[in-house]
Design a protein around this motif. Structure first.
Motif, PDB file in Angstrom:
ATOM      1  N   VAL B 287     -94.545 -27.698  18.043  1.00  0.00           N
ATOM      2  CA  VAL B 287     -94.427 -26.715  16.873  1.00  0.00           C
ATOM      3  C   VAL B 287     -94.894 -25.380  17.361  1.00  0.00           C
ATOM      4  N   VAL B 288     -94.508 -24.341  17.355  1.00  0.00           N
ATOM      5  CA  VAL B 288     -95.046 -23.045  18.197  1.00  0.00           C
ATOM      6  C   VAL B 288     -95.194 -22.006  17.339  1.00  0.00           C
ATOM      7  N   THR B 289     -94.749 -21.794  15.967  1.00  0.00           N
ATOM      8  CA  THR B 289     -95.079 -20.511  15.042  1.00  0.00           C
ATOM      9  C   THR B 289     -95.889 -21.431  13.601  1.00  0.00           C
ATOM     10  N   TRP B 290     -96.284 -20.269  13.079  1.00  0.00           N
ATOM     11  CA  TRP B 290     -96.802 -20.821  11.713  1.00  0.00           C
ATOM     12  C   TRP B 290     -96.809 -19.365  11.030  1.00  0.00           C
ATOM     13  N   ILE B 291     -96.223 -19.214   9.979  1.00  0.00           N
ATOM     14  CA  ILE B 291     -96.286 -18.102   8.981  1.00  0.00           C
ATOM     15  C   ILE B 291     -97.369 -18.214   8.037  1.00  0.00           C
ATOM     16  N   SER B 292     -98.506 -17.915   8.000  1.00  0.00           N
ATOM     17  CA  SER B 292     -99.371 -18.103   7.381  1.00  0.00           C
ATOM     18  C   SER B 292    -100.558 -17.138   6.963  1.00  0.00           C
ATOM     19  N   ALA B 293    -101.589 -17.316   6.128  1.00  0.00           N
ATOM     20  CA  ALA B 293    -102.399 -16.401   5.739  1.00  0.00           C
ATOM     21  C   ALA B 293    -103.309 -15.977   6.859  1.00  0.00           C
ATOM     22  N   ALA B 294    -104.280 -15.049   6.020  1.00  0.00           N
ATOM     23  CA  ALA B 294    -105.300 -14.515   7.034  1.00  0.00           C
ATOM     24  C   ALA B 294    -106.340 -15.761   7.465  1.00  0.00           C
ATOM     25  N   TRP B 295    -106.739 -16.659   6.549  1.00  0.00           N
ATOM     26  CA  TRP B 295    -107.542 -17.617   6.474  1.00  0.00           C
ATOM     27  C   TRP B 295    -106.789 -18.529   7.404  1.00  0.00           C
ATOM     28  N   GLY B 296    -105.689 -18.481   7.699  1.00  0.00           N
ATOM     29  CA  GLY B 296    -105.200 -19.650   8.625  1.00  0.00           C
ATOM     30  C   GLY B 296    -105.449 -19.665   9.861  1.00  0.00           C
ATOM     31  N   TYR B 297    -106.201 -18.505  10.377  1.00  0.00           N
ATOM     32  CA  TYR B 297    -106.607 -18.315  11.884  1.00  0.00           C
ATOM     33  C   TYR B 297    -107.657 -19.473  12.157  1.00  0.00           C
ATOM     34  N   SER B 298    -108.520 -19.714  11.234  1.00  0.00           N
ATOM     35  CA  SER B 298    -109.353 -20.802  11.390  1.00  0.00           C
ATOM     36  C   SER B 298    -108.934 -22.295  11.593  1.00  0.00           C
ATOM     37  N   THR B 299    -107.713 -22.422  10.740  1.00  0.00           N
ATOM     38  CA  THR B 299    -107.103 -23.786  10.601  1.00  0.00           C
ATOM     39  C   THR B 299    -106.444 -23.999  11.975  1.00  0.00           C
ATOM     40  N   ILE B 300    -105.785 -23.059  12.624  1.00  0.00           N
ATOM     41  CA  ILE B 300    -105.122 -23.372  13.901  1.00  0.00           C
ATOM     42  C   ILE B 300    -106.490 -23.381  15.094  1.00  0.00           C
ATOM     43  N   ARG B 301    -107.392 -22.511  14.951  1.00  0.00           N
ATOM     44  CA  ARG B 301    -108.590 -22.443  15.968  1.00  0.00           C
ATOM     45  C   ARG B 301    -109.249 -23.715  15.807  1.00  0.00           C
ATOM     46  N   ASP B 302    -109.453 -24.378  14.613  1.00  0.00           N
ATOM     47  CA  ASP B 302    -110.315 -25.650  14.720  1.00  0.00           C
ATOM     48  C   ASP B 302    -109.415 -26.906  14.767  1.00  0.00           C
ATOM     49  N   ASN B 303    -108.009 -26.743  14.558  1.00  0.00           N
ATOM     50  CA  ASN B 303    -107.216 -28.051  14.982  1.00  0.00           C
ATOM     51  C   ASN B 303    -106.245 -28.170  15.994  1.00  0.00           C
ATOM     52  N   ALA B 304    -106.162 -26.898  16.786  1.00  0.00           N
ATOM     53  CA  ALA B 304    -105.336 -27.006  17.990  1.00  0.00           C
ATOM     54  C   ALA B 304    -106.230 -26.631  18.924  1.00  0.00           C
TER      55      ALA B 304
END
Lengths: 304, 460
Positions: B287-304
């Motif tokens: 899965v290669v995109t996520w339309i998400s909020a500003a806070w989502g940057y840490s969700t990707i950073r910490d989990n991928a």
């Protein structure tokens, strides 16, 4: 038995003595009243009320008596029939499977040839000792198409199954429940078997009955009350199904917020619709009560 | 009766255990009784709101919040304000139980002075008389210019303060497109600027064995973020009555668009938001995109983590070329709850917490909050290139998005229900039963019902 006057001692017991049994009951009665009767009573009271509001889009609320209006609402909710049928189907399939398994395990443990009885008794019982949420989360990982080793194995064997898809999710939940409660039910049946007088088994053996005949003709009929009872309580547990579907909601796209009646009550309460949630809870409690009552009638007739 | 005795004692334990969860539900539905059945409208946050005088003497305020690192911000305040001390209680996230606890505490009359309340829950708290109007509290009126416009519109329920000010904006979730730049580059794709391009890219990615994104059932507020971008309001207040506008041409356009992607199997429909399975498919590049909020940057950073340096951020795709619209997903406020005896001090603390650069810095660093205060958008941390995103200055994109969020979006007073309807309907739609357009239609009528059950005047 003569009907002469009873000894005065028995009739006029000192007040202190008459109160004594109630004093001993207090440690049970106080929590029972506080944490069972009062909440149930309050839920019932609340289920007979509804919210009324005056003054605009954010007006003020009053609680007014509404009779059984909330009950009518609950029964007419589209989810009501669906969720009841769902747990009904679940009960029809899962309970017999689980109890049959429990019975077989109990009979095996009870048979004279079994070895390592204590060990196996413990092993079968362990799943019941694991908190429901933990068990559900663990199984969730085993079901997840992208994380599960089981699904991977099946895939390499050429079958592709979506254990969390809308077709199989109920079975997947049933599997978790079976896994959790089989050992527990086994223990009830096993203790019933253990309580059978040893001479019955000996007599059967002397008469030439083998293991199979002893089990089917003697043991199972004798522990029938225990079987009925595990059945009815499994039924009650099924109607209250909550933990597993609630946990599975976070990983499966197939479980709705009204999947089971209990989950629906929870969802209604979360949406501040306390009265309807209370009505649904009371309905659920009524079903539970009826089932328990039916069970008591059944067993007392058998024992009487 | 050996059998009977043994079994019945075993059964009692079983019943206790099996009914535990059931009892918890009963308890939830009944625990609100302590306040005496709905109160009859005795306390009135709105009417008292006309006066908001500072208290004399030392004041202690209770504050419930779930923002990580909030204690540090509170400590900073406490060290500088010996006369107004704040006691923080760290709670689970709002919908994970805290809102329910707050509601119960409000009924019981022992609610904290301040609470963390998300924008989408403000209306439901106001509906149950849970919020204190702070419009007349010292400093509140003047604070308007300090906040991003749409956030002030949210806490004033769209009435520019004429209808009271019911909370102080804390953080926001302006939305943008997170995408795997390396994958897009490899396929010769650019970040899509319109939804049409996004759909076309989805086809290309599918051919390369990838999903462009996941369509989650557990994130109805993500979907409402998409509606927000399309200016599809879900609720409107019309005089003394509510109007449910969930099923409108604008929202149907959004629903039909995603339904097409679902039908053509271009999006993953068996992944729930924030699930381990989703993180795995990010790491695997499935899965290669996520339309998400500003806070989502840490969700990707910490989990991928294995994809560090490969992601980038672009503005949300637009419905018409050249448009500049962003949605918003999440964000919360600091609300003064209606039972507070010290609304002036509580409001003072809330204003400090949500506008003071030092506090904002702590909340951003510790809690990953994206500030609602304009000054917060200039925090040094939000001007830095971010390593995980290939040293892109990603917060410039979000600052722009923050300004592009529409002012007119109104949350309904029963969002918990409305979210539930969307989420349940989506379960059917991704399972092949019905479409997202049906979901809107059902959510529309169910939401009308749910407002009626709260005895609100409502038009469909």
């Amino acid at each position: 038995m003569t009907t002469t006057t009873a000894p005065p001692r028995a009739r006029r017991r000192p007040a202190r003595q008459a109160l004594a049994p109630y004093a001993f009951l207090l440690p049970f009665l106080v929590p029972f009243v506080l944490f069972t009767l009062v909440p149930v009573g309050y839920a019932f009271w609340q289920s007979l009320h509804k919210t009324e509001r005056t003054g605009g889009t954010f007006g003020h609320t009053h609680s007014v008596f509404a009779g059984f209006e909330q009950y009518a609402d609950v029964v007419h909710e589209p989810f009501f029939g669906d969720s009841v049928v769902r747990v009904g189907v679940f009960a029809l399939v899962q309970i017999p499977v689980m109890l049959l398994l429990a019975l077989v395990l109990a009979l095996l443990l009870d048979s004279t040839v079994a070895r390592l009885k204590r060990f196996f008794r413990l092993v079968y019982f362990v799943p019941y000792g694991i908190p429901g949420v933990v068990a559900a989360v663990m199984w969730a990982f085993l079901y997840d198409p992208r994380l599960s080793p089981i699904v991977d194995l099946l895939k390499s064997a050429g079958t592709q199954v979506d254990l969390l898809g809308s077709h199989l999710i109920l079975f997947s939940i049933g599997n978790v429940v079976t896994w959790t409660y089989t050992g527990y039910n086994m223990l009830i049946l096993y203790s019933a078997l253990q309580a059978l007088p040893a001479d019955i088994g000996e007599a059967a053996r002397v008469d030439g009955a083998g293991g199979w005949t002893t089990a089917t003709r003697i043991k199972i009929p004798l522990i029938r009350p225990a079987l009925v009872l595990t059945g009815v309580f499994s039924l009650i547990g099924t109607f209250q199904l909550f933990t597993e579907p609630q946990v599975f909601r976070t990983i499966s796209t197939s479980v709705t917020s009204t999947y089971t009646p209990n989950l629906a009550a929870y969802s209604l309460a979360s949406g501040d619709n306390y009265s309807e949630a209370a009505a649904l809870s009371v309905l659920l409690a009524a079903v539970t009560f009826l089932l328990s009552f039916a069970f008591l009638r059944l067993t007392s007739r058998r024992q009487g | 009766m050996a059998i009977g005795e043994r079994t019945s004692s075993l059964i009692r334990t079983s019943l206790v255990r099996r009914c535990m969860v059931g009892a918890a539900v009963v308890a939830l539905t009944t625990a609100t009784g302590c306040g005496g059945g709905g109160g009859g409208g005795g306390k009135d946050g709105g009417a008292d709101g006309s006066s908001c005088k500072p208290s004399s003497g030392k004041v202690t305020l209770q504050y419930w919040s779930w923002v990580p690192g909030m204690q540090k911000a509170v400590d900073l305040w406490n060290s500088g304000h010996p006369d107004v001390q704040v006691e923080l209680k760290t709670t689970p996230a709002g919908n994970a139980g805290t809102y329910q606890n707050m509601s119960n505490a409000l009924k019981a009359g022992n609610a904290p002075d301040l609470g963390q309340v998300e924008y989408d829950s403000l209306a439901s708290f106001r509906l149950k008389d849970g919020l204190r109007d702070i419009a007349k509290c010292p400093g509140v009126d003047a604070a308007q210019r300090k906040f991003v416009d749409w956030t002030w519109s949210q806490v004033g329920f769209g009435a520019d303060g004429r209808d009271g000010i019911w909370a102080v904006p804390q953080d926001t979730g302006p939305m943008a497109l997170f995408y795997r730049k390396d994958v897009f580059d490899k396929l010769g794709l650019k970040a899509p600027t319109t939804w049409d391009e996004y759909a076309a890219d989805a086809v290309r990615l599918k051919k390369a064995g990838k999903y462009i994104t996941h369509f989650s059932q557990t994130d109805p507020n993500w979907f409402t973020g998409l509606l927000w971008q399309r200016k599809a309001t879900m609720f409107q207040r019309d005089g003394d009555s509510w109007k449910v506008t969930v099923d409108r041409p604008e929202s149907r356009q959004v629903a039909d668009y995603w339904q097409k992607l679902i039908d053509r199997k271009l999006v993953a429909t068996d992944l729930q938001g924030f699930s381990p399975a989703l993180y795995k498919s990010w790491n695997d590049g499935e899965v290669v995109t996520w339309i998400s909020a500003a806070w989502g940057y840490s969700t990707i950073r910490d989990n991928a983590k294995s994809t560090a340096g490969k992601w980038a951020v672009a503005p949300m795709p637009q419905w018409h070329p050249g448009d500049q619209q962003a949605g918003n997903w999440g964000g919360s406020t600091t609300a003064v709850l209606s039972g507070s005896k010290h609304p002036a001090e509580a409001a003072r603390f809330a204003l400090w917490l949500d506008t003071d650069p030092k506090a904002l810095e702590i909340l951003n660093r510790e809690g990953g909050l994206y500030p609602a205060a304009k000054a917060g958008l200039d925090l040094p941390a939000l001007k830095q290139p971010v390593d995980f995103y290939g040293k892109q200055r990603i917060f410039d994109v979000f600052a722009k998005a923050s300004a592009d969020v529409d002012n007119g979006f109104t949350w309904g007073p029963t969002m918990t229900d409305t979210y539930r309807f969307i989420s349940d309907g989506t379960a059917g739609a991704v399972g092949g039963k019905g479409t997202l357009a049906d979901v809107l239609k059902q959510t529309q009528s169910q939401s009308v019902d749910s407002l009626r059950k709260q005895s609100l005047d409502v038009t469909g």
